[in-house]
Design a protein around this motif. Sequence first.
Motif, PDB file in Angstrom:
ATOM      1  N   ASP A  34       4.454 -29.194  -3.651  1.00  0.00           N
ATOM      2  CA  ASP A  34       4.543 -30.233  -4.671  1.00  0.00           C
ATOM      3  C   ASP A  34       3.286 -30.246  -5.524  1.00  0.00           C
ATOM      4  OD1 ASP A  34       2.947 -31.203  -2.624  1.00  0.00           O
ATOM      5  OD2 ASP A  34       3.852 -33.205  -2.587  1.00  0.00           O
ATOM      6  N   SER A  35       2.117 -30.230  -4.889  1.00  0.00           N
ATOM      7  CA  SER A  35       0.845 -30.228  -5.592  1.00  0.00           C
ATOM      8  C   SER A  35      -0.202 -29.599  -4.688  1.00  0.00           C
ATOM      9  CB  SER A  35       0.423 -31.659  -5.957  1.00  0.00           C
ATOM     10  OG  SER A  35      -0.959 -31.745  -6.237  1.00  0.00           O
ATOM     11  N   LEU A  54      -6.531 -23.122  -1.525  1.00  0.00           N
ATOM     12  CA  LEU A  54      -5.075 -23.123  -1.359  1.00  0.00           C
ATOM     13  C   LEU A  54      -4.451 -22.618  -2.648  1.00  0.00           C
ATOM     14  CD1 LEU A  54      -2.492 -23.877   0.224  1.00  0.00           C
ATOM     15  CD2 LEU A  54      -2.660 -26.162  -0.797  1.00  0.00           C
ATOM     16  N   VAL A  55      -3.639 -21.571  -2.539  1.00  0.00           N
ATOM     17  CA  VAL A  55      -2.994 -20.956  -3.696  1.00  0.00           C
ATOM     18  C   VAL A  55      -1.485 -21.068  -3.539  1.00  0.00           C
ATOM     19  CG1 VAL A  55      -2.687 -18.834  -5.038  1.00  0.00           C
ATOM     20  CG2 VAL A  55      -4.888 -19.306  -3.949  1.00  0.00           C
ATOM     21  N   THR A  60       5.937 -27.967  -7.697  1.00  0.00           N
ATOM     22  CA  THR A  60       7.114 -28.723  -8.113  1.00  0.00           C
ATOM     23  C   THR A  60       6.749 -30.089  -8.683  1.00  0.00           C
ATOM     24  OG1 THR A  60       7.388 -29.612  -5.874  1.00  0.00           O
ATOM     25  CG2 THR A  60       8.558 -27.566  -6.410  1.00  0.00           C
ATOM     26  N   ALA A  61       5.546 -30.569  -8.392  1.00  0.00           N
ATOM     27  CA  ALA A  61       5.116 -31.883  -8.900  1.00  0.00           C
ATOM     28  C   ALA A  61       3.637 -31.825  -9.265  1.00  0.00           C
ATOM     29  CB  ALA A  61       5.380 -32.972  -7.871  1.00  0.00           C
ATOM     30  N   TRP A  70       2.630 -31.151 -15.223  1.00  0.00           N
ATOM     31  CA  TRP A  70       1.975 -29.860 -15.389  1.00  0.00           C
ATOM     32  C   TRP A  70       3.033 -28.770 -15.384  1.00  0.00           C
ATOM     33  CZ3 TRP A  70       1.376 -25.586 -12.018  1.00  0.00           C
ATOM     34  CH2 TRP A  70       0.422 -24.653 -12.424  1.00  0.00           C
ATOM     35  N   PHE A  71       2.958 -27.863 -16.352  1.00  0.00           N
ATOM     36  CA  PHE A  71       3.949 -26.798 -16.468  1.00  0.00           C
ATOM     37  C   PHE A  71       3.451 -25.545 -15.748  1.00  0.00           C
ATOM     38  CE2 PHE A  71       5.225 -22.894 -18.650  1.00  0.00           C
ATOM     39  CZ  PHE A  71       6.602 -22.965 -18.478  1.00  0.00           C
ATOM     40  N   SER A  72       4.325 -24.949 -14.939  1.00  0.00           N
ATOM     41  CA  SER A  72       3.987 -23.684 -14.280  1.00  0.00           C
ATOM     42  C   SER A  72       5.253 -22.881 -14.058  1.00  0.00           C
ATOM     43  CB  SER A  72       3.287 -23.929 -12.935  1.00  0.00           C
ATOM     44  OG  SER A  72       4.164 -24.556 -12.017  1.00  0.00           O
ATOM     45  N   THR A  73       5.076 -21.582 -13.850  1.00  0.00           N
ATOM     46  CA  THR A  73       6.184 -20.709 -13.473  1.00  0.00           C
ATOM     47  C   THR A  73       5.757 -19.904 -12.256  1.00  0.00           C
ATOM     48  OG1 THR A  73       5.518 -18.793 -14.808  1.00  0.00           O
ATOM     49  CG2 THR A  73       6.830 -20.506 -15.912  1.00  0.00           C
ATOM     50  N   PRO A  74       6.692 -19.536 -11.369  1.00  0.00           N
ATOM     51  CA  PRO A  74       6.314 -18.826 -10.146  1.00  0.00           C
ATOM     52  C   PRO A  74       5.589 -17.508 -10.392  1.00  0.00           C
ATOM     53  CG  PRO A  74       8.534 -19.691  -9.949  1.00  0.00           C
ATOM     54  CD  PRO A  74       8.121 -19.898 -11.379  1.00  0.00           C
ATOM     55  N   ASP A  75       5.958 -16.781 -11.442  1.00  0.00           N
ATOM     56  CA  ASP A  75       5.363 -15.473 -11.676  1.00  0.00           C
ATOM     57  C   ASP A  75       4.224 -15.499 -12.689  1.00  0.00           C
ATOM     58  OD1 ASP A  75       7.127 -14.169  -9.915  1.00  0.00           O
ATOM     59  OD2 ASP A  75       8.672 -14.103 -11.467  1.00  0.00           O
TER      60      ASP A  75
END
Length: 287
Positions: A34-35, A54-55, A60-61, A70-75
Amino acid sequence: MPPVASNHPSAPRPPAIERGDGIGRIVMKVASVDSTNRRLVELGRAGAAHGTILVARDQTAGRGKGERGWFSTPDGSLCMSVLVKTRRTLIEAAQLTLLAAVAVREAVFAETGVDAGIKWPNDLLVDGRKICGILAEASCDDCGDLDFVVVGIGLNLSVPDDGFPDILRERAVSLSTLSGRPVDRDAFVATFGSVFDRWVTLWERHGLSAFAGTWTAHALQLGSVVRLTDGDEDVCATLIGLAADGALRIRDAAGAVRDVHSGEIGAAPAADRIASQLPKTHMGAFS
């Protein structure tokens, strides 16, 4: 740097890689969380060591300044948090946001050759587009004394321009786009850990003076007139630099000099526009 309440239950420890000493000695990796800040705070209260990183491939939150999303993508994104235990006071620990910006900027340059600027208080930009945001949170013990600080870092590694939401597309950019080549996630984490460890060691010994010159050398908008939101107040002011405690020193339109400990910087209003009509600049990784 908001303090975090101390009533979270302990969390299972994800798999870890241990190497060397100091920051980056222990690197924990998860596919999704989540964070990273929230999870590392829990791990810190369960006994995680100083320097633990921690990486996560995705959040998801994720959140940024003021609890914004906050916007992110897995890759394409690097979601990372670092646990720092310090002998410095809770007030001084707020400087870790500035110090982390110095370290991330150095690691970015070392790994990609991209020369980013630091936007107070918590962003890295290249040509006005955001590549990174930073969010530090303090955890205190039952007596209210500082226990540790978790520094969260969101970095756009390889999100293509058309992979950002429309609202971010003109205001965010990835390191791979800027450098013209892929950025190795693990190599970047290792470089950052080494760089941040060196800067934290200097800061422990010398305080703000250890990095103030470097921060100033790469700070954006110093000497410029900007619109600054400080709490409920909007002011037009000239950015002077850092005060002795790490606050931002400004000169307002009346010529008065004062220090600001939190806020946001936006573009200065044009003569025919009032400040309240201007949107805040808070787009990109963390905000």
